[in-house]
Design an enzyme around this catalytic site. Sequence first.
Site, short mmCIF file in Angstrom:
data_model
loop_
_atom_site.label_atom_id
_atom_site.label_comp_id
_atom_site.label_asym_id
_atom_site.label_seq_id
_atom_site.Cartn_x
_atom_site.Cartn_y
_atom_site.Cartn_z
N LYS A 47 38.90 28.61 -26.00
CA LYS A 47 38.65 27.71 -24.88
C LYS A 47 39.53 26.46 -25.06
CE LYS A 47 35.16 30.31 -23.45
NZ LYS A 47 35.20 31.12 -22.21
N SER A 98 38.72 34.60 -19.27
CA SER A 98 38.20 33.24 -19.11
C SER A 98 39.26 32.17 -19.30
CB SER A 98 37.05 33.00 -20.09
OG SER A 98 37.52 32.99 -21.43
#
Length: 252
Positions: free
Chosen positions: A151, A115
Amino acid sequence: MKEKIYQKIIYMLAGIKVKSMVHRQKKQNKNDKTAKKEQEGQEAFNGQDTGPENINCQDQDLHIKELREELRRVKYNNKFISTLFNTVGTLLVVAALAVLVANLWIPVLQVTGTSMSPTLEEGQVLLALKGGTFETGDVIAFYYNNKILVKRVMAMPGDWVNITEDGTVYVNDIAVEEPYLEEKAFGDCNIELPYQVPDSKIFVMGDNRSVSMDSRNTVIGCIAEEQVVGKVAFSIWPLDKIGKIDGQVKRK
């Protein structure tokens, strides 16, 4: 009469011969003993005495040598065991300190999934800094369902976020320049846009926008500050990825 005289003479001669033979034998025995003593003395002088006393001395020397070898072996074993214990003790202390440092100040993380590619690759090992401040563009690690996710911070509390169909991100109506992306994507987004980040929350997104599950979806949503493990600052593995993690973004 003559026969008796002859017999006496024969007996005398025989006695003389026997005495002579006995004398010679005694002398030979004496010479043999003397020669043996001289030989033993010479052998003792040359260190080759094989008599009972010398055999005992050799046995004692051999026993002493064996004792010395055994003592040397015991000392070596004791030294080896002592070194082993010291090494193990040092490793345990270092490991304990590493765990303490990792938990209190510099957590060590390993990237799982894709991701955050291409910025971070699966299996990459990172160092995060706890207790520091972070801002838009920083890469952070945070707890989610007993896992640690990594993230990028896109917006801070109170900011307005909007995302166009082509994946361009706007924060407070200003487009964000994201050179770290390979491609833009709207991704899995089910929030109502534009979206205002709640107080004490952080809006995060993965760099691989097409596959990342992040604050665009209510499953994860915005991140509370208490969830944050730290700011990802350095990559330490693999070797070709060692270096500082660049987390700054620009607004157009």
